[in-house]
Design an enzyme around this catalytic site. Structure first.
Site, mmCIF file in Angstrom:
data_model
loop_
_atom_site.group_PDB
_atom_site.id
_atom_site.type_symbol
_atom_site.label_atom_id
_atom_site.label_comp_id
_atom_site.label_asym_id
_atom_site.label_seq_id
_atom_site.Cartn_x
_atom_site.Cartn_y
_atom_site.Cartn_z
ATOM 1 C CG ASP A 55 -0.405 -0.052 2.519
ATOM 2 O OD1 ASP A 55 0.835 -0.150 2.624
ATOM 3 O OD2 ASP A 55 -1.156 0.007 3.514
ATOM 4 C CB SER A 56 4.579 1.710 -0.115
ATOM 5 O OG SER A 56 4.788 0.602 -0.972
ATOM 6 C CD GLU B 206 0.809 -1.639 8.142
ATOM 7 O OE1 GLU B 206 0.531 -0.871 9.076
ATOM 8 O OE2 GLU B 206 1.250 -1.248 7.036
ATOM 9 C CD GLU C 128 8.103 -0.531 7.331
ATOM 10 O OE1 GLU C 128 7.115 -1.191 7.007
ATOM 11 O OE2 GLU C 128 8.358 0.599 6.870
ATOM 12 C CE LYS D 271 3.136 -5.892 3.820
ATOM 13 N NZ LYS D 271 2.661 -4.779 4.684
ATOM 14 C CG ASP E 59 0.394 -4.024 2.156
ATOM 15 O OD1 ASP E 59 0.262 -4.775 3.133
ATOM 16 O OD2 ASP E 59 1.180 -3.060 2.130
HETATM 17 O O1 KIV Z 1 3.520 -1.096 1.613
HETATM 18 C C1 KIV Z 1 4.664 -1.577 1.521
HETATM 19 O O2 KIV Z 1 5.372 -1.381 0.528
HETATM 20 C C2 KIV Z 1 5.150 -2.366 2.646
HETATM 21 C C3 KIV Z 1 6.613 -2.595 2.726
HETATM 22 C C4 KIV Z 1 7.251 -1.379 3.280
HETATM 23 C C5 KIV Z 1 6.942 -3.814 3.506
HETATM 24 O O3 KIV Z 1 4.396 -2.741 3.487
#
Ligand code: KIV
Length: 260
Positions: free
Chosen positions: A41-42, A111, A178, A109, A80
């Site tokens: 989600d970056s 968090e 992280e 994924k 994500d």
């Molecule tokens: O969103 C993302 O790119 C991430 C990485 C920083 C692990 O969660």
């Protein structure tokens, strides 16, 4: 191509290589070259220009995950889950199921540590492969008042180890660590039997992940300390663009070989 089983067996072996991708073009460049691709989600920051990841939506993640899966059909892809899509077990199952139903992603994924264990268990019990994410969690940036490195004292270290154990017990097949002090990331890695993937967590995790636009120098807004820049991507593009502008303005382009 990696599977859940081969990834689990990579514990304490040659480090796993993970990179983010957001589109088919770059995913195709990374296909077969890395162990896993993360549609992070970056993308909301580097691709969408937002200040943090929080406003990424499920629709955005589905769109980008579909594109990445098309570009990298031979690579294990993790999607994500964006902020607000897994706040309770019912929503998590509904929204993560959409990832499996609408994309070819192999895993999701999410968090969070032990407070998310029930959610991870619900997902894994319903045949959804889950990657955990602990330590500095970008979706907590507003509630924690910034991007704060974790594991700076024994209490934090113990909490992170308990988080990782809870995530493993809930059925996750690997966990991203992280922004954690290197020695604490190593202790977490030694405390659990699923692979750990580090980002800003030192060299002793079972793998490493980088955001592609950081690693290749395209994201100029800021450069975290943990990033190694492998390419001056932004400079290369800007120089190429200058050359294009110059060629058009001086009528050097198109030349006869570009003309029907
Ligand atoms: O969103 C993302 O790119 C991430 C990485 C920083 C692990 O969660």
């Amino acid at each position: 191509m990696r599977t859940i089983n081969s990834i689990k067996k990579s514990k304490a072996q040659t480090p796993l290589v993970v990179i983010t991708a957001y589109d088919a073009l770059f995913a195709a460049l990374f296909n077969k070259k890395v162990d896993m691709i993360l549609v992070g989600d970056s993308l909301n920051m580097s691709f969408n220009g937002a200040g943090d990841t929080l406003s990424a939506t499920l629709e955005m993640m589905l769109y980008h995950t579909k594109a990445v899966c098309k570009g990298a059909p031979d690579t294990f892809v993790i999607a994500d889950m964006p902020f607000g899509t897994y706040t309770n077990e019912q929503d998590a199952l509904k929204n993560c199921s959409r990832v499996y139903l609408e994309t070819n992603a192999h895993a999701v994924k999410i968090e969070g540590g032990m407070e998310r264990a029930n959610i991870i268990k619900t997902l894994t019990c319903n045949s959804i492969a889950v990657v955990g994410h602990i330590g500095l969690m970008p979706q907590f940036v507003r509630s924690e008042g910034g991007y704060i490195v974790k594991g700076k004292n024994e209490q934090e270290a113990q909490k992170l180890i308990e988080d990782a154990k809870a995530i493993e017990a809930a059925g996750a097949f690997c966990v991203v660590i992280e922004g954690v002090k290197a020695e604490v990331a190593q202790r977490i890695t030694e405390a659990i039997s699923i692979p750990t993937i580090g980002i800003g967590a030192g060299s002793q995790t079972d793998g490493q992940v980088l955001v592609w636009s950081d690693a290749f120098g395209f994201f100029e807004a800021f450069q975290p300390k943990f990033v190694k820049q492998y390419l001056d991507g932004a400079d290369l593009v800007k120089n190429a663009l200058d050359a294009f502008v110059h060629d058009v303005q001086t009528r050097k382009f198109p030349a006869s070989e570009h003309t029907y």
